[in-house]
Design a protein around this motif. Structure first.
Motif, PDB file in Angstrom:
ATOM      1  N   ALA A 106      25.952  -7.130 -19.719  1.00  0.00           N
ATOM      2  CA  ALA A 106      26.821  -6.232 -18.951  1.00  0.00           C
ATOM      3  C   ALA A 106      26.505  -6.321 -17.465  1.00  0.00           C
ATOM      4  CB  ALA A 106      26.673  -4.802 -19.451  1.00  0.00           C
ATOM      5  N   ALA A 107      25.209  -6.415 -17.128  1.00  0.00           N
ATOM      6  CA  ALA A 107      24.826  -6.552 -15.717  1.00  0.00           C
ATOM      7  C   ALA A 107      25.340  -7.867 -15.139  1.00  0.00           C
ATOM      8  CB  ALA A 107      23.306  -6.469 -15.591  1.00  0.00           C
ATOM      9  N   LEU A 108      25.237  -8.935 -15.902  1.00  0.00           N
ATOM     10  CA  LEU A 108      25.709 -10.246 -15.433  1.00  0.00           C
ATOM     11  C   LEU A 108      27.217 -10.241 -15.199  1.00  0.00           C
ATOM     12  CD1 LEU A 108      23.657 -12.624 -17.764  1.00  0.00           C
ATOM     13  CD2 LEU A 108      23.117 -11.901 -15.443  1.00  0.00           C
ATOM     14  N   LEU A 109      27.948  -9.672 -16.124  1.00  0.00           N
ATOM     15  CA  LEU A 109      29.405  -9.632 -15.976  1.00  0.00           C
ATOM     16  C   LEU A 109      29.822  -8.730 -14.827  1.00  0.00           C
ATOM     17  CD1 LEU A 109      30.519  -9.506 -19.730  1.00  0.00           C
ATOM     18  CD2 LEU A 109      30.464 -11.473 -18.184  1.00  0.00           C
ATOM     19  N   LEU A 110      29.060  -7.647 -14.595  1.00  0.00           N
ATOM     20  CA  LEU A 110      29.348  -6.769 -13.454  1.00  0.00           C
ATOM     21  C   LEU A 110      29.141  -7.516 -12.146  1.00  0.00           C
ATOM     22  CD1 LEU A 110      30.020  -3.920 -12.382  1.00  0.00           C
ATOM     23  CD2 LEU A 110      27.568  -3.411 -12.506  1.00  0.00           C
ATOM     24  N   LEU A 111      28.046  -8.275 -12.061  1.00  0.00           N
ATOM     25  CA  LEU A 111      27.797  -9.073 -10.863  1.00  0.00           C
ATOM     26  C   LEU A 111      28.865 -10.141 -10.690  1.00  0.00           C
ATOM     27  CD1 LEU A 111      23.912  -9.565 -11.128  1.00  0.00           C
ATOM     28  CD2 LEU A 111      25.138  -8.096  -9.523  1.00  0.00           C
ATOM     29  N   ALA A 112      29.251 -10.789 -11.788  1.00  0.00           N
ATOM     30  CA  ALA A 112      30.277 -11.830 -11.708  1.00  0.00           C
ATOM     31  C   ALA A 112      31.606 -11.259 -11.233  1.00  0.00           C
ATOM     32  CB  ALA A 112      30.441 -12.506 -13.071  1.00  0.00           C
ATOM     33  N   ARG A 113      31.920 -10.064 -11.695  1.00  0.00           N
ATOM     34  CA  ARG A 113      33.187  -9.448 -11.308  1.00  0.00           C
ATOM     35  C   ARG A 113      33.229  -9.161  -9.815  1.00  0.00           C
ATOM     36  NH1 ARG A 113      35.163  -3.383 -13.146  1.00  0.00           N
ATOM     37  NH2 ARG A 113      37.063  -3.318 -11.881  1.00  0.00           N
ATOM     38  N   HIS A 114      32.122  -8.687  -9.256  1.00  0.00           N
ATOM     39  CA  HIS A 114      32.106  -8.339  -7.834  1.00  0.00           C
ATOM     40  C   HIS A 114      31.873  -9.548  -6.928  1.00  0.00           C
ATOM     41  CE1 HIS A 114      31.731  -4.239  -9.426  1.00  0.00           C
ATOM     42  NE2 HIS A 114      32.136  -3.832  -8.250  1.00  0.00           N
ATOM     43  N   ARG A 115      31.293 -10.614  -7.461  1.00  0.00           N
ATOM     44  CA  ARG A 115      31.076 -11.820  -6.665  1.00  0.00           C
ATOM     45  C   ARG A 115      32.272 -12.763  -6.713  1.00  0.00           C
ATOM     46  NH1 ARG A 115      25.512 -13.397  -5.801  1.00  0.00           N
ATOM     47  NH2 ARG A 115      26.064 -15.568  -6.180  1.00  0.00           N
ATOM     48  N   ARG A 116      33.221 -12.461  -7.576  1.00  0.00           N
ATOM     49  CA  ARG A 116      34.358 -13.359  -7.791  1.00  0.00           C
ATOM     50  C   ARG A 116      35.179 -13.494  -6.529  1.00  0.00           C
ATOM     51  NH1 ARG A 116      37.817 -11.207 -12.371  1.00  0.00           N
ATOM     52  NH2 ARG A 116      38.313  -9.676 -10.754  1.00  0.00           N
ATOM     53  N   LEU A 173      25.600 -15.502 -18.361  1.00  0.00           N
ATOM     54  CA  LEU A 173      24.909 -16.251 -17.307  1.00  0.00           C
ATOM     55  C   LEU A 173      25.792 -17.362 -16.756  1.00  0.00           C
ATOM     56  CD1 LEU A 173      22.401 -16.952 -15.678  1.00  0.00           C
ATOM     57  CD2 LEU A 173      21.577 -18.293 -17.631  1.00  0.00           C
ATOM     58  N   VAL A 174      26.453 -18.089 -17.642  1.00  0.00           N
ATOM     59  CA  VAL A 174      27.336 -19.171 -17.192  1.00  0.00           C
ATOM     60  C   VAL A 174      28.484 -18.613 -16.356  1.00  0.00           C
ATOM     61  CG1 VAL A 174      28.972 -20.932 -17.988  1.00  0.00           C
ATOM     62  CG2 VAL A 174      26.736 -20.713 -19.080  1.00  0.00           C
ATOM     63  N   ARG A 175      29.019 -17.479 -16.785  1.00  0.00           N
ATOM     64  CA  ARG A 175      30.107 -16.849 -16.012  1.00  0.00           C
ATOM     65  C   ARG A 175      29.639 -16.495 -14.615  1.00  0.00           C
ATOM     66  NH1 ARG A 175      34.161 -16.431 -13.709  1.00  0.00           N
ATOM     67  NH2 ARG A 175      35.551 -14.639 -13.687  1.00  0.00           N
ATOM     68  N   LEU A 176      28.445 -15.944 -14.510  1.00  0.00           N
ATOM     69  CA  LEU A 176      27.915 -15.560 -13.195  1.00  0.00           C
ATOM     70  C   LEU A 176      27.679 -16.781 -12.326  1.00  0.00           C
ATOM     71  CD1 LEU A 176      26.786 -13.447 -11.254  1.00  0.00           C
ATOM     72  CD2 LEU A 176      24.586 -13.651 -12.434  1.00  0.00           C
ATOM     73  N   LEU A 177      27.115 -17.832 -12.892  1.00  0.00           N
ATOM     74  CA  LEU A 177      26.834 -19.031 -12.110  1.00  0.00           C
ATOM     75  C   LEU A 177      28.114 -19.737 -11.675  1.00  0.00           C
ATOM     76  CD1 LEU A 177      23.841 -20.501 -14.160  1.00  0.00           C
ATOM     77  CD2 LEU A 177      23.738 -19.294 -11.965  1.00  0.00           C
ATOM     78  N   ALA A 178      29.170 -19.596 -12.464  1.00  0.00           N
ATOM     79  CA  ALA A 178      30.410 -20.325 -12.167  1.00  0.00           C
ATOM     80  C   ALA A 178      31.213 -19.697 -11.043  1.00  0.00           C
ATOM     81  CB  ALA A 178      31.277 -20.428 -13.421  1.00  0.00           C
ATOM     82  N   VAL A 179      31.100 -18.379 -10.836  1.00  0.00           N
ATOM     83  CA  VAL A 179      31.961 -17.718  -9.849  1.00  0.00           C
ATOM     84  C   VAL A 179      31.507 -17.950  -8.420  1.00  0.00           C
ATOM     85  CG1 VAL A 179      32.664 -15.916 -11.446  1.00  0.00           C
ATOM     86  CG2 VAL A 179      30.665 -15.535 -10.005  1.00  0.00           C
ATOM     87  N   GLY A 180      30.324 -18.523  -8.234  1.00  0.00           N
ATOM     88  CA  GLY A 180      29.865 -18.773  -6.874  1.00  0.00           C
ATOM     89  C   GLY A 180      29.226 -17.547  -6.268  1.00  0.00           C
ATOM     90  N   GLY A 181      29.333 -17.417  -4.954  1.00  0.00           N
ATOM     91  CA  GLY A 181      28.641 -16.344  -4.246  1.00  0.00           C
ATOM     92  C   GLY A 181      27.340 -16.863  -3.665  1.00  0.00           C
TER      93      GLY A 181
END
Length: 492
Positions: A106-116, A173-181
């Motif tokens: 959940a933390a990873l997806l939250l970060l991915a959502r805001h870094r997108r 983790l892959v989702r977070l790494l893929a969105v950049g930021g």
């Protein structure tokens, strides 16, 4: 102590603690020491959540709760193994361990959502391709071998729960790494901590059937979990812990050669798995490979479609830039030439008049020298906007160069064109004026000749005192007759 040094001392102390743990003899003291390392990571993560606000603080809170679940599992394992004297696997300790995965994911997806970044649909497809591709070896090596062969249903469920939880965590983790930021040190440490956790899980899942847990009497297979705790705590204490949501200056992630290579390797895992099983003489995982290959095919086609859409959008934008004047937003000379050719054909086909005028802002150099070039740019942009709002549906205003503009007026004769120019003069901002040369197409001359006649009339307007419209004289007949070519002056 300075915040930039605390995390270093924590990381160094944690590494020494992991080394000390491996050397301790088996017993309750060693397992208590293990649990204390995990609780230190929990404390660091929750401390980061307490000092930070917003989504980043919530992310650290979720990660801290996940680590707390794992540390609770460590304490329960200690109790079952050393105090209750029962086999800790399976037990409620596993439930505590498994609570780590949904919180951290959940933390990873939250970060991915805001870094997108905007337009990052390609990053979502990339993460889906990588996740689907990596699920296959997880299934073949870790999940499928743990189906069946267990003493009880609870053992079976727990044995499958860990690799399935790993798949969920890996997807996050892959989702977070893929969105950049921005890849801050804290972000990199979190990534390293999760990779260490996943590596420890792979070892743990492989050891479930009863391969021994120690090598030469040393619990080295516990090291990945302990390193995960330590690195996670260091990430929470790092000064960049609050910058996890900072966007990259590059914007949306770029489809680099490295990313293409990674996706190629992942896509080849499906046929590679089948080939390895054929060569080794193992039973073929036909259905898992088939399903994975089909999903990867659909995702790759969708990714190609996304890339094609982006290329078309970029081509459209480049074409628009090539046809538009950057300062005023009006069509540029290239667009003017193309539009004038079309209007020639239309006027000849329909037998309608076509007028053209060249407008030049009066005393523009003096305006620039007095008020500055920025004010001059604002005048050009403001005049273009004001004049555009005055035009009719088929009239086209283009920037010709400098402070000169060309107005193409299909269907308007000289009188109608002069009335429109009078309206434009009234709309000119900053109290400025312009001079204009007006020419009517004779049905034969080239666009360059029409522009030349309008330009000569413009010079005549300037010479006559500016702030006026001058009609161009008719073109000289090809036979060379002595028709007077001097422009006639009409002040509006």
């Amino acid at each position: 102590m300075d915040g930039s040094r605390i995390w270093r001392f924590y990381l160094l102390g944690g590494m020494l603690a992991v080394g000390g743990y491996v050397l301790l003899p088996y017993g309750i003291a060693r397992d208590a020491f293990y649990a204390s390392i995990g609780l230190a990571g929990v404390a660091a993560s929750l401390a980061a959540a307490a000092r930070l606000r917003g989504a980043v603080g919530l992310s650290w809170a979720l990660m801290g709760l996940g680590l707390l679940g794992a540390s609770t599992g460590d304490l329960m394992w200690l109790y079952y193994d050393h105090i209750a004297g029962v086999d800790p696997f399976p037990s409620p300790a596993d439930f505590a361990y498994l609570m780590q995965y949904p919180f951290v994911t959940a933390a990873l997806l939250l970060l991915a959502r805001h870094r997108r970044a905007p337009g990052a649909r390609g990053a979502l497809l990339d993460s889906a391709i990588v996740t689907v591709g990596l699920v296959l070896p997880y299934w073949v090596l870790l999940i499928e071998p743990n189906i069946g062969g267990h003493d009880s249903t609870s053992t079976q469920v727990v044995a499958l729960a860990y690799p399935l939880a790993d798949v969920v965590l890996l997807a996050g983790l892959v989702r977070l790494l893929a969105v950049g930021g921005l890849r801050t040190p804290s972000f990199q440490l979190i990534t390293l901590a999760m990779l260490s956790l996943l590596a420890g899980d792979v070892v743990f899942i492989s050891l479930i059937p009863g391969v021994g847990e120690e090598v030469s009497g040393l619990p080295i297979w516990d090291a990945p979990f302990l390193l995960s705790y330590v690195v996670w705590g260091a990430a929470a204490l790092h000064p960049s812990a609050g910058d996890l949501l900072r966007a990259s200056p590059d914007g949306a992630p770029v489809f680099t050669t490295r990313r293409l290579f990674m996706l190629t390797v992942v896509v080849l895992l499906a046929p590679g798995t089948l080939a390895a099983q054929l060569l080794a003489g193992f039973p073929l995982s036909a259905w898992p490979v088939t399903i994975t290959s089909a999903l990867l095919f659909v995702l790759v086609v969708a990714r190609m479609g996304d890339l094609l859409h982006r290329l078309q959008e970029q081509a459209r934008m480049l074409d628009e830039v090539a046809r538009t004047d950057t300062l005023t937003g009006l069509p540029n000379r290239r667009t003017l030439d193309a539009q004038l050719a079309r209007e020639y054909e239309s006027a000849e086909r329909d037998g309608t008049p076509l007028s053209l005028a060249i407008l030049d802002l009066d005393h523009f150099k003096q305006f620039n020298d007095t008020r500055g070039h920025q004010a001059g740019d604002l005048l050009l942009a403001g005049a273009a906007t004001a004049w555009s709002l005055t035009l009719g549906g088929r009239d086209m205003l283009a920037r010709y160069g400098g402070e000169e503009f060309v107005l193409v007026m299909p269907g308007r004769g000289p009188d109608g064109a002069e009335r429109l120019l009078a309206m434009l003069r009234a709309a000119t901002p900053e109290g400025q004026t312009f001079s204009a040369g007006l020419a009517l197409w004779d049905g034969r001359e080239r666009p360059s000749d029409l522009l030349h006649r309008a330009d000569l009339a413009l010079y005549a307007a300037k010479g006559a005192g500016r702030d006026r419209v001058v009609r161009a004289a008719p073109p000289v007949p090809p036979t060379g007759s002595c028709t007077d070519s001097s422009p006639s002056v009409r002040t509006q």
